[in-house]
Design a protein around this motif. Structure first.
Motif, PDB file in Angstrom:
ATOM      1  N   GLY A 152      -6.301 -18.640 -16.218  1.00 55.44           N
ATOM      2  CA  GLY A 152      -5.354 -19.691 -15.839  1.00 55.44           C
ATOM      3  C   GLY A 152      -5.946 -20.645 -14.815  1.00 55.44           C
ATOM      4  O   GLY A 152      -5.747 -21.863 -14.892  1.00 55.44           O
ATOM      5  N   TYR A 153      -6.710 -20.111 -13.852  1.00 56.53           N
ATOM      6  CA  TYR A 153      -7.352 -20.954 -12.835  1.00 56.53           C
ATOM      7  C   TYR A 153      -8.397 -21.865 -13.488  1.00 56.53           C
ATOM      8  O   TYR A 153      -8.480 -23.056 -13.181  1.00 56.53           O
ATOM      9  CB  TYR A 153      -8.012 -20.113 -11.746  1.00 56.53           C
ATOM     10  N   VAL A 154      -9.188 -21.303 -14.389  1.00 57.98           N
ATOM     11  CA  VAL A 154     -10.195 -22.103 -15.091  1.00 57.98           C
ATOM     12  C   VAL A 154      -9.499 -23.208 -15.898  1.00 57.98           C
ATOM     13  O   VAL A 154      -9.951 -24.360 -15.911  1.00 57.98           O
ATOM     14  CB  VAL A 154     -11.086 -21.213 -15.991  1.00 57.98           C
ATOM     15  N   GLY A 155      -8.393 -22.874 -16.534  1.00 63.77           N
ATOM     16  CA  GLY A 155      -7.634 -23.876 -17.273  1.00 63.77           C
ATOM     17  C   GLY A 155      -7.154 -25.004 -16.375  1.00 63.77           C
ATOM     18  O   GLY A 155      -7.232 -26.184 -16.747  1.00 63.77           O
ATOM     19  N   GLN A 156      -6.652 -24.659 -15.186  1.00 59.85           N
ATOM     20  CA  GLN A 156      -6.220 -25.698 -14.247  1.00 59.85           C
ATOM     21  C   GLN A 156      -7.387 -26.597 -13.841  1.00 59.85           C
ATOM     22  O   GLN A 156      -7.234 -27.818 -13.755  1.00 59.85           O
ATOM     23  CB  GLN A 156      -5.615 -25.066 -12.984  1.00 59.85           C
ATOM     24  N   LEU A 157      -8.544 -25.998 -13.578  1.00 60.05           N
ATOM     25  CA  LEU A 157      -9.712 -26.788 -13.188  1.00 60.05           C
ATOM     26  C   LEU A 157     -10.131 -27.732 -14.315  1.00 60.05           C
ATOM     27  O   LEU A 157     -10.473 -28.887 -14.069  1.00 60.05           O
ATOM     28  CB  LEU A 157     -10.874 -25.875 -12.794  1.00 60.05           C
ATOM     29  N   ARG A 158     -10.075 -27.246 -15.536  1.00 61.60           N
ATOM     30  CA  ARG A 158     -10.460 -28.087 -16.676  1.00 61.60           C
ATOM     31  C   ARG A 158      -9.475 -29.230 -16.905  1.00 61.60           C
ATOM     32  O   ARG A 158      -9.853 -30.278 -17.432  1.00 61.60           O
ATOM     33  CB  ARG A 158     -10.582 -27.245 -17.937  1.00 61.60           C
ATOM     34  N   ARG A 159      -8.215 -29.033 -16.529  1.00 63.78           N
ATOM     35  CA  ARG A 159      -7.204 -30.079 -16.714  1.00 63.78           C
ATOM     36  C   ARG A 159      -7.156 -31.083 -15.557  1.00 63.78           C
ATOM     37  O   ARG A 159      -6.455 -32.092 -15.639  1.00 63.78           O
ATOM     38  CB  ARG A 159      -5.824 -29.447 -16.893  1.00 63.78           C
ATOM     39  N   LEU A 160      -7.895 -30.824 -14.492  1.00 63.74           N
ATOM     40  CA  LEU A 160      -7.902 -31.764 -13.365  1.00 63.74           C
ATOM     41  C   LEU A 160      -8.391 -33.131 -13.810  1.00 63.74           C
ATOM     42  O   LEU A 160      -9.364 -33.243 -14.557  1.00 63.74           O
ATOM     43  CB  LEU A 160      -8.832 -31.267 -12.247  1.00 63.74           C
ATOM     44  N   GLU A 161      -7.715 -34.150 -13.366  1.00 63.90           N
ATOM     45  CA  GLU A 161      -8.141 -35.518 -13.637  1.00 63.90           C
ATOM     46  C   GLU A 161      -9.115 -35.935 -12.535  1.00 63.90           C
ATOM     47  O   GLU A 161      -8.882 -35.683 -11.366  1.00 63.90           O
ATOM     48  CB  GLU A 161      -6.934 -36.458 -13.629  1.00 63.90           C
ATOM     49  N   PRO A 162     -10.212 -36.587 -12.909  1.00 66.33           N
ATOM     50  CA  PRO A 162     -11.138 -37.051 -11.869  1.00 66.33           C
ATOM     51  C   PRO A 162     -10.489 -38.147 -11.042  1.00 66.33           C
ATOM     52  O   PRO A 162      -9.606 -38.858 -11.533  1.00 66.33           O
ATOM     53  CB  PRO A 162     -12.334 -37.579 -12.667  1.00 66.33           C
ATOM     54  N   PRO A 163     -10.913 -38.312  -9.800  1.00 66.18           N
ATOM     55  CA  PRO A 163     -10.338 -39.362  -8.958  1.00 66.18           C
ATOM     56  C   PRO A 163     -10.525 -40.761  -9.553  1.00 66.18           C
ATOM     57  O   PRO A 163      -9.710 -41.639  -9.332  1.00 66.18           O
ATOM     58  CB  PRO A 163     -11.086 -39.248  -7.636  1.00 66.18           C
ATOM     59  N   GLN A 164     -11.616 -40.946 -10.296  1.00 65.96           N
ATOM     60  CA  GLN A 164     -11.855 -42.223 -10.977  1.00 65.96           C
ATOM     61  C   GLN A 164     -12.598 -41.930 -12.270  1.00 65.96           C
ATOM     62  O   GLN A 164     -13.634 -41.266 -12.259  1.00 65.96           O
ATOM     63  CB  GLN A 164     -12.682 -43.153 -10.088  1.00 65.96           C
ATOM     64  N   GLU A 165     -12.078 -42.416 -13.361  1.00 65.89           N
ATOM     65  CA  GLU A 165     -12.670 -42.157 -14.680  1.00 65.89           C
ATOM     66  C   GLU A 165     -14.072 -42.760 -14.782  1.00 65.89           C
ATOM     67  O   GLU A 165     -14.305 -43.866 -14.318  1.00 65.89           O
ATOM     68  CB  GLU A 165     -11.763 -42.747 -15.772  1.00 65.89           C
ATOM     69  N   GLY A 166     -15.000 -41.988 -15.363  1.00 64.76           N
ATOM     70  CA  GLY A 166     -16.334 -42.499 -15.658  1.00 64.76           C
ATOM     71  C   GLY A 166     -17.359 -42.366 -14.550  1.00 64.76           C
ATOM     72  O   GLY A 166     -18.542 -42.555 -14.788  1.00 64.76           O
ATOM     73  N   ILE A 167     -16.945 -42.069 -13.342  1.00 60.01           N
ATOM     74  CA  ILE A 167     -17.867 -41.974 -12.215  1.00 60.01           C
ATOM     75  C   ILE A 167     -18.271 -40.508 -12.024  1.00 60.01           C
ATOM     76  O   ILE A 167     -17.494 -39.604 -12.282  1.00 60.01           O
ATOM     77  CB  ILE A 167     -17.231 -42.558 -10.926  1.00 60.01           C
TER      78      ILE A 167
END
Length: 166
Positions: free
Chosen positions: A113-128
């Motif tokens: 579940g923790y790994v799933g949450q980390l994978r679903r995190l949105e980056p602070p800015q896309e593409g960087i």
């Protein structure tokens, strides 16, 4: 980008670390951690992206991470004072028979579940490619130093190839 200004040097830090080692044990938390009170430890030296990642994960997930109380600088290096959580390491509990098969399955599901949450995190800015605060990043798989930030994935990949064209 994050502010490059650092707080003043903490001159009492070496004394606190020395006292913590005497009171709580020098090798208790490995090479980089020292318990300094019943509820606090100091880890370091650290890279700034580690602190940024701790704060980012704490803010955007329900993953339990130690609470960061303050930071210290000594000899121009970062130390993080954080919550110390008493207990046995998972490795010790797992391999020395302290856990039942049902408990192990529950832990595996929690970690998944923790790994799933980390994978679903949105980056602070896309593409960087950068730290959580869009500053220099740190990843042991890349090396033992900070790098970037990169304004594109292509720039990051070029850095990994040492600018050798494909």
């Amino acid at each position: 980008m994050a502010n490059e200004r650092k707080p003043p040097t903490s001159y009492l830090l070496p004394l606190r670390l020395w006292i913590g080692k005497k009171l709580f044990g020098a090798d208790k938390l490995g090479r980089h951690g020292v318990q300094v009170s019943p509820g606090r430890m100091i880890k370091g030296p650290c890279h700034m992206p580690e602190l940024e990642a701790l704060r980012y994960v704490a803010e955007y997930t329900s993953i339990p991470v130690p609470k960061v109380f303050t930071t210290h600088y000594h000899d121009d290096r970062l130390y993080i004072e954080m919550e110390y959580i008493r207990g046995m390491s998972l490795e010790k509990a797992w391999h020395r028979g302290y856990l039942s098969q049902d408990q192990k399955k529950h832990i595996i599901n929690q970690v998944a579940g923790y790994v799933g949450q980390l994978r679903r995190l949105e980056p602070p800015q896309e593409g960087i490619v950068a730290s959580a605060t869009l500053d220099k990043a740190f990843d042991h798989r890349v090396g033992c130093w900070t790098f970037g930030p990169f304004m594109s994935h292509e720039g990051f990949h070029s850095y990994l190839r040492a600018d050798i064209p494909m």
